[in-house]
Enzyme design. Structure first.
Site: not given
Ligand code: URA
Length: 434
Positions: A82, A161, A168, A183, A187
């Site tokens: 990620h 999320d 956001r 966030s 996930k």
């Molecule tokens: N990537 C994400 O998954 N969430 C965020 O808040 C910022 C970057």
């Protein structure tokens, strides 16, 4: 409990309890708490921060807002990666099939563009037919059959999320360390991977501007992941200038294709090898990062990664003809170059400015749910350290509106910093935290 009291408590810099966070996350996910209250709460968190205990509780409540997958019945060990978000960051598109072609299943949930940073799901949607809305059953099925799956934030997995992320994006509350950590990790936890490599971006084009902020975010995320039994490593990488050359959805898919066919920009290829190599190492498929990188370089060069990419994209409904002939991807009507107004050495290409230019061209969203133009974007031809003569190629702009093209030209010219004396190319990988 009342949402307004929870907002007030965070506004007054007090620590929220796990129960209060659960109430807020569940209420917002169900739709009982409206966007305007959630926006106020996000802003209070951005301004006043959270303790580690609050961030951890928030993450777990967000992860539990939907299904949490147990992938072990179909794959003994699943890896994920990620990125915290950058400009020109199409790494997942390359790394997912690249790692999967070594027999290591990659199951991933990705997001849409956020602020000036692009999103993997938007990039994938520039391929006709590609299905990003997978149910849990489809996610598992893809993983079992093809060893690679990338899904958008489904209604089933970490739905909290999905809602907070979109909110956001349009309320200037992205750049909060605990909100980013929650966030990302909610996930990751919900999607069930055993090992996770976090690509934490640092610099002008990242949400974390300094190495200190990025390191704090990385350590928090590693701790949250390890706390729930996952193997986690964080790689801090430079995001002062865009990654690779392409910034813009379909343009980034093109660069992905070039890279998977053994070409592509050198910095982007190396970045993919580092992130993917770390995934192989965490999973025990490679003895070291160097060995992992060597294994992956081979599969970029011998066509295995490309074959896996085509298998994956088509299995998720993507149009094969666009992969084989990228000219069939969405293409802008106006394509113009920007020449260097002077000679000298490139000292900086402000990634945030390039990212915002891409958004203004129509490649990102100004408000939640806005449609985006997949065809528009920018190619960055000169990176930090390059020596240019006046008139050399700096950028190519892909636009669908003449006024936006002209505005982009001015903005991009201003995004370049020049030096009279030689500048060395900055290191890309800054730190690895395990
Ligand atoms: N990537 C994400 O998954 N969430 C965020 O808040 C910022 C970057």
């Amino acid at each position: 409990m009342r949402a307004v009291d929870i907002i007030a408590k965070k506004r007054d810099k007090q620590e929220l309890t796990s129960d209060e966070l659960k109430f807020f996350v569940e209420g917002y996910t169900r739709g009982d708490i409206p966007d305007y209250q959630a926006s106020a709460w996000c802003m209070a968190v951005l301004l006043n921060g959270m303790t580690e205990a609050e961030a951890t509780a928030l993450t777990l409540h967000m992860a539990r807002s939907g299904d949490t997958l147990d992938l072990h019945p179909i794959a003994p060990f699943v890896v994920d990666k990620h990125s915290t978000g950058g400009v020109g960051d199409k790494t997942t598109l390359v790394v997912a099939p690249l790692v999967a072609c070594h027999g290591l299943p990659v199951g991933k949930m990705s997001g849409r563009g956020l602020g000036f940073s692009g999103g993997t799901i938007d990039k994938l949607e520039s391929i006709r037919g590609f299905n990003v809305s997978l149910t849990t059953a489809q996610f598992m099925d893809m993983l079992a059959q093809h060893g690679v799956v990338v899904s958008g934030q489904s209604a089933d997995l970490a739905p909290a999320d999905g809602k907070f992320y979109a909110l956001r994006d349009v309320t200037a509350t992205v750049e909060s360390l605990p909100l980013i950590a929650a966030s990302v990790m909610s996930k990751k936890i919900a999607a069930g991977a055993d090992a996770i490599v976090l690509d934490v971006k640092v610099g002008q084009g990242a949400f974390m501007k300094t190495v200190e902020q990025a390191e704090a975010l990385a350590r928090l995320m590693v701790k949250i992941g390890q706390g729930v039994g996952r193997k986690v490593a964080a790689v801090l990488t430079d995001m002062n200038q865009p990654l690779g050359a392409a910034v813009g959805n379909a343009l980034e898919v093109r660069e992905t294709i070039e890279t998977l066919r053994g070409g592509g920009p050198a910095d982007f290829r190396q970045h993919c090898l580092t992130i993917g190599g770390k995934m192989l190492e965490l999973a025990g498929k490679a003895g070291s990062l160097t060995e992992g990188e060597r294994m992956l370089a081979e599969s970029l060069d011998n066509g295995q990664a490309w074959a896996k990419f085509v298998e994956w994209i088509t299995a998720q409904g993507g149009d094969r003809s666009q992969l084989e002939n990228p000219d069939l991807l969405p293409t802008a009507t106006l394509i113009e170059t920007v020449a260097a107004p002077r000679g000298g050495f490139i000292a900086g290409v402000d990634a945030a400015e390039v990212g915002k230019t891409g958004v203004d061209l129509g490649g990102g969203r100004a408000k939640k749910g806005d449609p985006i133009d997949y065809a528009v974007g920018i190619l960055v031809h000169a990176k930090v350290g390059a020596q240019l003569a006046q008139g050399d190629l700096l950028f190519t702009i892909h636009a669908n509106d003449p006024a936006k093209l002209e505005a982009a030209r001015q903005r991009l010219l201003a995004a370049v910093a020049w030096s009279e004396t030689a500048v060395s190319a900055p290191p890309h990988t800054l730190m690895i935290i395990e």
